[in-house]
Design an enzyme around this catalytic site. Structure first.
Site, short mmCIF file in Angstrom:
data_model
loop_
_atom_site.label_atom_id
_atom_site.label_comp_id
_atom_site.label_asym_id
_atom_site.label_seq_id
_atom_site.Cartn_x
_atom_site.Cartn_y
_atom_site.Cartn_z
N CYS A 131 0.84 -1.21 0.00
CA CYS A 131 0.00 0.00 0.00
C CYS A 131 0.87 1.25 0.00
O CYS A 131 1.41 1.64 1.04
CB CYS A 131 -0.93 -0.03 1.21
SG CYS A 131 -1.96 1.43 1.36
N CYS A 134 -0.38 4.14 2.13
CA CYS A 134 -0.18 3.94 3.56
C CYS A 134 1.28 4.17 3.96
O CYS A 134 1.56 4.77 4.98
CB CYS A 134 -0.54 2.51 3.95
SG CYS A 134 -2.10 1.95 3.29
N ASP A 135 2.19 3.64 3.17
CA ASP A 135 3.57 3.52 3.65
C ASP A 135 4.61 4.34 2.89
O ASP A 135 5.78 4.39 3.30
CB ASP A 135 3.99 2.03 3.64
CG ASP A 135 3.15 1.22 4.63
OD1 ASP A 135 2.67 1.81 5.61
OD2 ASP A 135 2.96 0.02 4.40
C1 LIG Z 1 0.80 -3.96 4.98
C2 LIG Z 1 -0.40 -3.05 4.98
C3 LIG Z 1 -0.28 -1.79 5.55
C4 LIG Z 1 -1.39 -0.94 5.58
N1 LIG Z 1 -1.25 0.29 6.17
C5 LIG Z 1 -2.32 1.13 6.23
C6 LIG Z 1 -2.20 2.41 6.84
O1 LIG Z 1 -1.14 2.79 7.31
N2 LIG Z 1 -3.31 3.20 6.86
C7 LIG Z 1 -4.49 2.81 6.31
O2 LIG Z 1 -5.47 3.57 6.38
N3 LIG Z 1 -4.63 1.61 5.72
C8 LIG Z 1 -3.58 0.77 5.66
N4 LIG Z 1 -3.69 -0.45 5.03
C9 LIG Z 1 -4.97 -0.78 4.39
C10 LIG Z 1 -5.98 -1.24 5.46
O3 LIG Z 1 -5.37 -2.24 6.24
C11 LIG Z 1 -7.24 -1.75 4.80
O4 LIG Z 1 -7.79 -0.75 3.97
C12 LIG Z 1 -8.27 -2.13 5.86
O5 LIG Z 1 -7.71 -3.11 6.73
C13 LIG Z 1 -9.54 -2.66 5.26
O6 LIG Z 1 -10.37 -3.08 6.29
P1 LIG Z 1 -11.51 -4.17 6.05
O7 LIG Z 1 -12.13 -4.38 7.38
O8 LIG Z 1 -12.38 -3.76 4.93
O9 LIG Z 1 -10.76 -5.48 5.55
P2 LIG Z 1 -9.57 -6.33 6.19
O10 LIG Z 1 -8.74 -5.54 7.10
O11 LIG Z 1 -8.93 -6.98 5.00
O12 LIG Z 1 -10.33 -7.44 7.06
C14 LIG Z 1 -11.03 -8.48 6.47
C15 LIG Z 1 -11.47 -9.44 7.55
O13 LIG Z 1 -12.34 -10.40 6.97
C16 LIG Z 1 -12.03 -11.67 7.49
N5 LIG Z 1 -12.52 -12.70 6.55
C17 LIG Z 1 -12.21 -12.91 5.26
N6 LIG Z 1 -12.88 -13.97 4.78
C18 LIG Z 1 -13.65 -14.44 5.81
C19 LIG Z 1 -14.56 -15.51 5.97
N7 LIG Z 1 -14.87 -16.37 4.97
N8 LIG Z 1 -15.15 -15.69 7.18
C20 LIG Z 1 -14.89 -14.83 8.20
N9 LIG Z 1 -14.05 -13.80 8.10
C21 LIG Z 1 -13.44 -13.62 6.93
C22 LIG Z 1 -10.52 -11.65 7.69
O14 LIG Z 1 -10.12 -12.61 8.63
C23 LIG Z 1 -10.34 -10.22 8.22
O15 LIG Z 1 -10.54 -10.21 9.61
C24 LIG Z 1 -2.63 -1.33 4.99
C25 LIG Z 1 -2.73 -2.60 4.43
C26 LIG Z 1 -1.65 -3.46 4.41
C27 LIG Z 1 -1.78 -4.83 3.80
#
Ligand SMILES: Cc1cc2nc3c(=O)[nH]c(=O)nc-3n(C[C@H](O)[C@H](O)[C@H](O)COP(=O)(O)OP(=O)(O)OC[C@H]3O[C@@H](n4cnc5c(N)ncnc54)[C@H](O)[C@@H]3O)c2cc1C
Length: 307
Positions: A131, A134-135
Site C-alpha cells: 500500500c 499507507c507507507d
Molecule cells: C501492509 C499493509 C499496511 C497498511 N497500512 C495502512 C495504513 O497505514 N493506513 C491505512 O489507512 N490503511 C492501511 N492499510 C490498508 C488497510 O489495512 C485496509 O484498507 C483495511 O484493513 C480494510 O479493512 P476491512 O475491514 O475492509 O478489511 P480487512 O482488514 O482486510 O479485514 C477483512 C477481515 O475479513 C475476514 N474474513 C475474510 N474472509 C472471511 C470468511 N470467509 N469468514 C470470516 N471472516 C473472513 C478476515 O479474517 C479479516 O478479519 C494497509 C494494508 C496493508 C496490507
C-alpha cells in the site's frame, strides 16, 4: 437467532460491531483467518485520525475490538464456510456451527496478492508493503522498488516517486498489462527506472527484521544480482474475499461486491462494508466509515421489519 452477524474483524467489521452493539443488537463478529484484518499485518499507522503520534496497526484494531466488546459484541474464532442467503433468516455455516441471522454485514476485505516468498512474508510491515498511500511517507529519500506490470503498479511507482530517491519497477515480462496512459506517465517520470523480464528471488534483511535489498534474476539471461532497497512494494493486485458468496451476492468480474447504494447489496438484509466493495480507496478510515454505514443500515432494516 441473531439480529446482526458481521463477517470479518478488520476496521470495517470492528466499526460495524461498535455501532451495532451500541444500537443494542448484540452483533456476532466472525473473525476469519486473519483476526484484526490487514492492519494486523502492519506496524505504524500514521494516517488514522485521532493519533497524532501514530499507532501500531495491531493495537488500533485490538482497541476497536475491545470497544465493540465493551458494548456487548461477541467475537467468534473461525471462518464463514457456507452461506444460504436465498431466504431470511440467513443460514451461515461457521466451522462447526450453524448460525441464523436476520441481517448480515459482509466486511471480509480484499487480501493483497503477494509474491509468496518466505522472506517477503516475514518482512511485511518491515519494509515490505502492498500500500503506497499507507507507507510511502516512510521512505522519503530512500530507495524504493515496486513489483508489477499493471495500472496499480504504475500508479504506485508514480506516487512513490514523490518520496523515494529512486523507484525501480520490476516486471517479470517484457510487455505490460497497464494502460498506455499509465505506462506513459511512469515512463516519463525521471525517477522511475524499469527492470523487465526480471523476478525477485529473495527479499534481503530477514536477520535484521528490516528490508535491506533484494536478489533479482533476469529470466532471459539468467543473470542473478543483488540490489539495495529500503521499501519493497508489491502491486500485483488484490483478491476480494467473496468466493463464499458466489452466485448469491452480486460482484464485478474481479469479485468486488457491487453496491446497490449506501451499504446495500442485491440481497435485502445483506450489507457490505470496507475493502470487499472498495477497489479505489482501500484505507482503514474508509473501511471504518463503511462499517458505520452498514451497521446503521442494518439497524434501520431491522426496525422497518419490526424487530
Ligand atoms: C501492509 C499493509 C499496511 C497498511 N497500512 C495502512 C495504513 O497505514 N493506513 C491505512 O489507512 N490503511 C492501511 N492499510 C490498508 C488497510 O489495512 C485496509 O484498507 C483495511 O484493513 C480494510 O479493512 P476491512 O475491514 O475492509 O478489511 P480487512 O482488514 O482486510 O479485514 C477483512 C477481515 O475479513 C475476514 N474474513 C475474510 N474472509 C472471511 C470468511 N470467509 N469468514 C470470516 N471472516 C473472513 C478476515 O479474517 C479479516 O478479519 C494497509 C494494508 C496493508 C496490507
Amino acid at each position: 437467532m441473531r439480529d446482526v452477524v458481521i463477517i470479518g474483524s478488520g476496521c470495517a467489521g470492528n466499526t460495524a460491531a461498535i455501532y451495532a452493539a451500541r444500537a443494542n443488537l448484540k452483533p456476532l463478529v466472525v473473525q476469519g483467518h486473519e483476526a484484526g484484518g490487514q492492519l494486523s499485518l502492519t506496524t505504524l499507522v500514521e494516517n488514522f485520525p485521532g493519533f497524532p503520534e501514530g499507532i501500531l496497526g495491531p493495537e488500533l484494531v485490538e482497541n476497536m475490538k475491545k470497544q465493540a466488546q465493551n458494548f456487548g459484541a461477541e467475537y467468534l474464532h473461525g471462518s464463514l464456510l457456507e452461506a444460504d442467503l436465498s431466504k431470511r433468516p440467513f443460514r451461515l455455516s461457521i466451522e462447526e456451527e450453524i448460525v441464523e441471522t436476520r441481517t448480515l454485514i459482509v466486511a471480509s476485505g480484499a487480501s493483497a496478492r503477494w509474491l509468496g516468498l518466505p522472506s517477503e512474508q516475514k518482512l511485511i510491515g518491515h519494509g515490505v508493503s502492498s500500500c503506497a498511500t499507507c507507507d510511502g511517507f516512510f521512505y522519503r529519500g530512500r530507495k524504493i522498488m515496486v513489483i508489477g506490470g499493471g495500472d496499480s503498479a504504475m500508479e504506485e511507482a508514480n506516487f512513490l516517486s514523490r518520496f523515494g530517491s529512486e523507484v525501480t519497477l520490476v516486471h517479470r515480462r517484457g510487455q505490460f498489462r497497464a494502460s498506455k496512459i499509465m505506462l506513459d506517465r511512469a515512463r516519463a517520470n525521471p525517477k522511475v527506472k524499469f527492470l523487465l523480464n526480471t523476478v525477485v528471488d529473495e527479499v534481503l534483511g530477514v536477520a535484521g527484521n528490516l528490508v535491506t535489498g533484494v536478489r533479482l534474476r533476469n529470466l532471459e539471461t539468467g543473470a542473478v544480482w543483488e540490489q539495495e532497497v529500503d521499501g519493497f512494494f508489491v502491486a500485483i493486485g488484490h483478491i476480494p474475499n467473496t468466493a463464499v458468496f458466489k452466485g448469491q451476492i452480486e460482484t464485478d468480474a474481479d469479485g468486488y461486491i457491487l453496491s446497490k447504494g449506501g451499504a446495500r447489496t442485491n440481497i435485502p438484509g445483506v450489507f457490505h462494508a470496507g475493502d470487499v466493495q472498495d477497489r479505489t480507496y482501500r484505507q482503514a478510515i474508509t473501511a471504518s466509515g463503511a462499517g458505520c454505514m452498514a451497521a446503521m443500515e442494518a439497524e434501520r432494516f431491522l426496525e422497518a421489519e419490526g424487530h
